[in-house]
Scaffold this motif. Structure first.
Motif, PDB file in Angstrom:
ATOM      1  N   PRO A   1       0.816  -1.229   0.000  1.00 23.12           N
ATOM      2  CA  PRO A   1       0.000   0.000   0.000  1.00 23.12           C
ATOM      3  C   PRO A   1       0.838   1.261   0.000  1.00 23.12           C
ATOM      4  N   LEU A   2       2.018   1.188   0.612  1.00 18.15           N
ATOM      5  CA  LEU A   2       2.898   2.358   0.650  1.00 18.15           C
ATOM      6  C   LEU A   2       3.247   2.819  -0.753  1.00 18.15           C
ATOM      7  N   MET A   3       3.463   1.877  -1.639  1.00 20.48           N
ATOM      8  CA  MET A   3       3.819   2.214  -3.012  1.00 20.48           C
ATOM      9  C   MET A   3       2.605   2.524  -3.874  1.00 20.48           C
ATOM     10  N   ALA A   4       1.488   1.860  -3.585  1.00 18.55           N
ATOM     11  CA  ALA A   4       0.352   1.927  -4.492  1.00 18.55           C
ATOM     12  C   ALA A   4      -0.489   3.184  -4.332  1.00 18.55           C
TER      13      ALA A   4
ATOM     14  N   GLY B   1       3.568  10.772   0.049  1.00 15.19           N
ATOM     15  CA  GLY B   1       2.482  11.284  -0.774  1.00 15.19           C
ATOM     16  C   GLY B   1       2.655  12.753  -1.102  1.00 15.19           C
ATOM     17  N   ALA B   2       3.104  13.541  -0.120  1.00 18.38           N
ATOM     18  CA  ALA B   2       3.332  14.971  -0.361  1.00 18.38           C
ATOM     19  C   ALA B   2       4.456  15.175  -1.375  1.00 18.38           C
ATOM     20  N   LEU B   3       5.523  14.389  -1.263  1.00 20.60           N
ATOM     21  CA  LEU B   3       6.648  14.501  -2.194  1.00 20.60           C
ATOM     22  C   LEU B   3       6.218  14.147  -3.612  1.00 20.60           C
ATOM     23  N   ARG B   4       5.487  13.055  -3.757  1.00 22.74           N
ATOM     24  CA  ARG B   4       5.063  12.614  -5.089  1.00 22.74           C
ATOM     25  C   ARG B   4       4.026  13.557  -5.688  1.00 22.74           C
ATOM     26  N   GLU B   5       3.096  14.029  -4.861  1.00 18.30           N
ATOM     27  CA  GLU B   5       2.071  14.940  -5.377  1.00 18.30           C
ATOM     28  C   GLU B   5       2.688  16.276  -5.787  1.00 18.30           C
ATOM     29  N   ALA B   6       3.612  16.775  -4.981  1.00 23.66           N
ATOM     30  CA  ALA B   6       4.246  18.056  -5.304  1.00 23.66           C
ATOM     31  C   ALA B   6       5.025  17.977  -6.611  1.00 23.66           C
TER      32      ALA B   6
ATOM     33  N   GLY C   1       3.617  18.997 -14.907  1.00 19.24           N
ATOM     34  CA  GLY C   1       3.655  17.729 -14.189  1.00 19.24           C
ATOM     35  C   GLY C   1       4.881  16.892 -14.515  1.00 19.24           C
ATOM     36  N   PHE C   2       5.188  15.989 -13.596  1.00 14.87           N
ATOM     37  CA  PHE C   2       6.324  15.075 -13.759  1.00 14.87           C
ATOM     38  C   PHE C   2       5.772  13.667 -13.577  1.00 14.87           C
ATOM     39  N   LEU C   3       5.534  12.987 -14.690  1.00 16.53           N
ATOM     40  CA  LEU C   3       4.796  11.726 -14.683  1.00 16.53           C
ATOM     41  C   LEU C   3       5.459  10.660 -13.821  1.00 16.53           C
ATOM     42  N   LEU C   4       6.783  10.592 -13.834  1.00 20.31           N
ATOM     43  CA  LEU C   4       7.484   9.553 -13.086  1.00 20.31           C
ATOM     44  C   LEU C   4       7.143   9.597 -11.599  1.00 20.31           C
ATOM     45  N   ALA C   5       6.918  10.788 -11.063  1.00 19.64           N
ATOM     46  CA  ALA C   5       6.675  10.927  -9.624  1.00 19.64           C
ATOM     47  C   ALA C   5       5.392  10.243  -9.187  1.00 19.64           C
ATOM     48  N   ILE C   6       4.380  10.214 -10.064  1.00 23.29           N
ATOM     49  CA  ILE C   6       3.100   9.622  -9.658  1.00 23.29           C
ATOM     50  C   ILE C   6       2.940   8.187 -10.147  1.00 23.29           C
ATOM     51  N   LEU C   7       3.942   7.665 -10.817  1.00 22.89           N
ATOM     52  CA  LEU C   7       3.942   6.263 -11.218  1.00 22.89           C
ATOM     53  C   LEU C   7       4.626   5.421 -10.135  1.00 22.89           C
ATOM     54  N   PRO C   8       4.397   4.089 -10.117  1.00 19.98           N
ATOM     55  CA  PRO C   8       5.030   3.238  -9.091  1.00 19.98           C
ATOM     56  C   PRO C   8       6.539   3.389  -8.959  1.00 19.98           C
ATOM     57  N   PRO C   9       7.311   3.529 -10.052  1.00 21.01           N
ATOM     58  CA  PRO C   9       8.762   3.734  -9.857  1.00 21.01           C
ATOM     59  C   PRO C   9       9.073   4.993  -9.051  1.00 21.01           C
TER      60      PRO C   9
ATOM     61  N   ALA D   1       7.441   6.045  -6.566  1.00 20.21           N
ATOM     62  CA  ALA D   1       7.273   5.717  -5.147  1.00 20.21           C
ATOM     63  C   ALA D   1       8.548   5.095  -4.583  1.00 20.21           C
ATOM     64  N   PHE D   2       9.168   4.186  -5.349  1.00 24.74           N
ATOM     65  CA  PHE D   2      10.416   3.566  -4.894  1.00 24.74           C
ATOM     66  C   PHE D   2      11.529   4.603  -4.761  1.00 24.74           C
ATOM     67  N   ILE D   3      11.621   5.479  -5.744  1.00 27.15           N
ATOM     68  CA  ILE D   3      12.673   6.496  -5.704  1.00 27.15           C
ATOM     69  C   ILE D   3      12.456   7.455  -4.541  1.00 27.15           C
ATOM     70  N   GLY D   4      11.214   7.912  -4.376  1.00 28.23           N
ATOM     71  CA  GLY D   4      10.912   8.840  -3.282  1.00 28.23           C
ATOM     72  C   GLY D   4      11.152   8.218  -1.922  1.00 28.23           C
ATOM     73  N   LEU D   5      10.733   6.955  -1.759  1.00 30.07           N
ATOM     74  CA  LEU D   5      10.966   6.282  -0.489  1.00 30.07           C
ATOM     75  C   LEU D   5      12.450   6.115  -0.220  1.00 30.07           C
ATOM     76  N   GLY D   6      13.225   5.856  -1.262  1.00 34.55           N
ATOM     77  CA  GLY D   6      14.670   5.736  -1.084  1.00 34.55           C
ATOM     78  C   GLY D   6      15.287   7.019  -0.559  1.00 34.55           C
ATOM     79  N   PHE D   7      14.851   8.160  -1.087  1.00 33.27           N
ATOM     80  CA  PHE D   7      15.366   9.441  -0.600  1.00 33.27           C
ATOM     81  C   PHE D   7      14.954   9.689   0.854  1.00 33.27           C
ATOM     82  N   ILE D   8      13.735   9.322   1.207  1.00 36.53           N
ATOM     83  CA  ILE D   8      13.270   9.531   2.587  1.00 36.53           C
ATOM     84  C   ILE D   8      14.064   8.658   3.553  1.00 36.53           C
ATOM     85  N   ILE D   9      14.287   7.401   3.189  1.00 36.41           N
ATOM     86  CA  ILE D   9      15.075   6.506   4.041  1.00 36.41           C
ATOM     87  C   ILE D   9      16.512   7.013   4.170  1.00 36.41           C
ATOM     88  N   ALA D  10      17.067   7.501   3.061  1.00 36.01           N
ATOM     89  CA  ALA D  10      18.426   8.051   3.105  1.00 36.01           C
ATOM     90  C   ALA D  10      18.488   9.259   4.039  1.00 36.01           C
TER      91      ALA D  10
END
Length: 231
Positions: free
Chosen positions: A27-30, A146-151, A182-190, A192-201
């Motif tokens: 769900p975190l990614m979806a 969600g805020a990172l991807r939506e922004a 808009g930046f399509l990659l941000a709202i696609l599943p990939p 989510a992985f990239i954004g989560l990686g930055f947050i974990i880092a």
């Protein structure tokens, strides 16, 4: 640190289920493409964690080890059904958007993990607190992603807030960029992985900085540096 302080620290930061344990990633990614979707699913997961932890803790001494996991799953499934029906009744449009990911809370490893690791071994109050803070930590990670991807994806934050807070929240959306394509990659599943990686880092950098600060000796005004020797 008292028991509840340690529980809060573990749930919100040290053992955050999304950023440290990396549980419940589906769900975190979806659904983390907007803040409202992430907040809705995060609160549903939090309610499930609190209720399931409290109930499992209350019956832990009456359930034998041989059948405890099936019983835990049945308890969680019953609670998720209540949460799903409640969302369908009061937040129908958001319920339709989240779709299958609401009933899939039953299979969230974070929930069964907390039931097994904490609720089955601790009193009701501490178990409910553990569920609350683990859920809030999970929700915070969801909302941040969600805020990172939506922004990045649409140039807004908190769009469609009326899905959760009613018609009065239609004007809550914050437009960050005017005429943003808009930046399509941000709202696609990939994305989510990239954004989560930055947050974990980022979390790992903060943890490393805090660890270095803790090891450093405290400054003292009495420890003056030695005077340089005259030639």
């Amino acid at each position: 640190m008292n028991d509840y302080g340690k529980i809060a620290y573990d749930g919100l930061w040290k053992n955050n289920q999304a950023l440290v344990a990396l549980l419940g990633m589906c769900p975190l990614m979806a659904v983390s493409n907007t803040v409202v979707n992430a907040l809705g699913l995060g609160l549903a997961t939090t309610a499930t964690l609190v209720a399931s932890n409290a109930l499992i803790s209350a019956i832990r001494e009456k359930v034998s080890d041989e059948i405890r996991l099936p019983v835990f799953v049945l308890v969680i499934a019953a609670i998720v059904t209540v949460v799903e029906l409640t969302m369908n009744a009061f937040l129908h449009e958001l319920y339709l958007i989240l779709g299958i990911f609401i009933p899939l809370i039953v299979t969230n490893c974070a929930i069964i993990g907390r039931a097994e690791a904490f609720a089955a071994k601790n009193p009701v109050k501490q178990s409910a607190a553990d569920g609350l803070f683990m859920g809030l930590g999970f929700t915070a990670a969801l909302v941040l992603l969600g805020a990172l991807r939506e922004a990045l994806g649409t140039g807004t934050v908190f769009a469609h807030a009326e899905l959760m807070f009613g018609e009065s929240a239609k004007n809550w959306a914050i437009v960050l960029f005017q005429d943003y394509e808009g930046f399509l990659l941000a709202i696609l599943p990939p994305g989510a992985f990239i954004g989560l990686g930055f947050i974990i880092a980022g979390k790992n950098l903060i943890d490393g900085w805090l660890a270095k600060r803790k090891k450093a000796p405290p400054p003292s005004r009495w420890n003056c540096p030695p005077k340089p020797k005259r030639p």
